[in-house]
Design an enzyme around this catalytic site. Structure first.
Site, short mmCIF file in Angstrom:
data_model
loop_
_atom_site.label_atom_id
_atom_site.label_comp_id
_atom_site.label_asym_id
_atom_site.label_seq_id
_atom_site.Cartn_x
_atom_site.Cartn_y
_atom_site.Cartn_z
N CYS A 140 0.82 -1.22 0.00
CA CYS A 140 0.00 0.00 0.00
C CYS A 140 0.85 1.26 0.00
CB CYS A 140 -0.92 0.00 1.21
SG CYS A 140 -0.05 -0.38 2.72
N ASN A 141 1.89 1.29 0.83
CA ASN A 141 2.74 2.48 0.88
C ASN A 141 3.46 2.68 -0.45
OD1 ASN A 141 2.57 3.69 3.60
ND2 ASN A 141 3.19 1.65 4.25
N HIS A 220 -2.17 5.15 6.67
CA HIS A 220 -0.79 5.65 6.76
C HIS A 220 -0.79 7.13 6.37
CE1 HIS A 220 0.50 1.44 6.71
NE2 HIS A 220 0.14 1.27 5.45
#
Ligand SMILES: NC(=O)C1=CN([C@@H]2O[C@H](COP(=O)(O)OP(=O)(O)OC[C@H]3O[C@@H](n4cnc5c(N)ncnc54)[C@H](OP(=O)(O)O)[C@@H]3O)[C@@H](O)[C@H]2O)C=CC1
Ligand SMILES: O=C(OP(=O)(O)O)[C@H](O)COP(=O)(O)O
Length: 341
Positions: A140-141, A220
């Site tokens: 995801c990051n 995040h």
């Protein structure tokens, strides 16, 4: 129709199953779990045939009222492509099974690049994925970083990227993770693995990343600095973001300055599970200093952004749609993604 199996019906797997089921050119032929649990009942309610990793546990599922369609091997043989969404590090062990049956497979970011030998992001390297047997959708990051870095590099050239990831400690359903009350340097060393992960897709980008974990589950948050080769203005950057269907822009007028408010906004927009598939870039944070020094904050919903990327990866590997823009448009329309503006 592309027949898709999801091996690992968990946080990511259940979202991928729903996103695939919504597509006009794909269908879910099965999902898998290792033990009965809430998500098994969700699969039953959704009509996804449930397969299990260890067929000797069939009785435990049936005692729980969950019908078992067969073993994971049975499921794999019925599929054209398998999305492996088992816990990070588990997926690598399934490669031999996929190879045995000559099936295409997509892993997620918890596996190393080397497991598939190719890492994917729809807006960066869709064409390279066409016809491939194996691929990995980056985490995801890294997905969030690749989307924005590639856009800015294509428009202005990027000399170097410096990024810090303030990462969620675990997902909302992860009752066994933390921290409860600490800011954990993770890793302490710099660079973190995110920079090299970005370079598995954008090899020419000079990037150094750092990361920590904090007591939150929702999203995040990235602090991003890019030194540009050619000058740009804030307005030009904003227009580029607005033209990208997987980059959301959080307007000052919403009053949103946190992940909690952004999550609430996604829920109020009636997104499934309150999912934010797109990057959440804070418009007011976008700054271009001295013409070539770009800064911004972006929120990344870890449970969601990789899901639409996985759908595009399926389509590319199947070879049914040849361009990223066409696939992304199909995927976004089918799941109901219109990036927040
Ligand atoms: N969670 C996140 O925020 C993100 C995760 N990822 C990546 O996605 C992948 C999946 O992560 P996530 O969804 O969080 O994991 P979860 O733990 O939520 O789900 C894992 C699923 O795999 C099943 N499973 C476990 N072992 C096996 C096995 N041997 N064979 C078949 N199924 C198995 C589990 O079943 P059961 O529950 O019955 O044991 C569960 O359904 C990882 O690579 C992760 O790094 C990527 C981006 C974000
Ligand atoms: O896999 C992920 O979450 P998890 O392994 O912490 O559950 C996310 O993609 C975050 O991983 P990253 O920080 O390596 O991008």
């Amino acid at each position: 129709m592309i027949k898709v199996a999801v091996n690992g019906y968990g946080t990511i797997g259940k979202r991928v199953a729903d996103a695939v089921a919504a597509q006009p050119d794909m269908e879910i032929i099965g999902v898998s779990k290792t033990k009965p649990g809430a998500e098994a009942f969700v699969a039953k309610e959704r009509g996804y045939p449930l397969y299990i990793a260890d067929i000797t546990k069939k009785e435990s599922f049936e005692k729980a009222g969950i019908q078992v369609a067969g073993s994971v091997s049975d499921m794999i043989q019925k599929a054209d492509i398998i999305v492996d969404a088992t816990p990070g590090g588990v997926g690598e062990g399934n490669k031999a099974l996929y190879e045995k049956y000559g099936k295409k497979a997509i892993w997620q970011g918890g596996e190393d690049h080397e497991v598939a030998g190719f890492s994917f992001n729809s807006s960066c390297n869709y064409a390279e994925a066409i016809g491939k047997q194996f691929a990995r959708v980056v985490s995801c990051n890294t997905t969030g970083l690749c989307r924005i870095i590639n856009l800015i590099d294509t428009a202005f050239g990027v000399k170097k990227v410096r990024a810090t990831m303030v990462r969620r400690g675990g997902d909302p359903g992860d009752v066994k993770r933390g921290p409860i009350d600490a800011i954990v340097l993770n890793p302490v060393t710099i660079p973190s693995h995110h920079g090299p992960d970005v370079q598995s897709i954008l090899p020419n980008i000079n990037i150094v990343t750092s990361a920590m974990i904090v007591p939150t589950t929702l999203m995040h948050m990235h602090f991003l600095n890019m030194e540009l080769k050619n000058p740009a203005t804030k307005e030009q950057v904003i227009e580029l973001i607005k033209a990208h269907s997987r980059l959301g822009l959080i307007e000052k007028s919403t009053g949103i300055i946190s992940t909690a408010e952004l999550k609430e906004y996604a829920c109020d927009l009636l997104r499934p599970r309150g999912d934010l598939w797109e990057n959440g870039i804070f418009k007011d944070s976008i700054s271009v200093l001295e013409g070539t020094d770009l800064y911004l904050f972006q929120a990344i919903h870890q449970e969601a952004d990789v899901v639409v990327e996985t759908v595009d990866c399926i389509r590319a590997m199947a070879g049914s749609v040849k361009t990223a823009s066409e696939s992304i448009a199909i995927t976004n329309k089918a799941v109901g993604l219109t990036a927040i503006r």
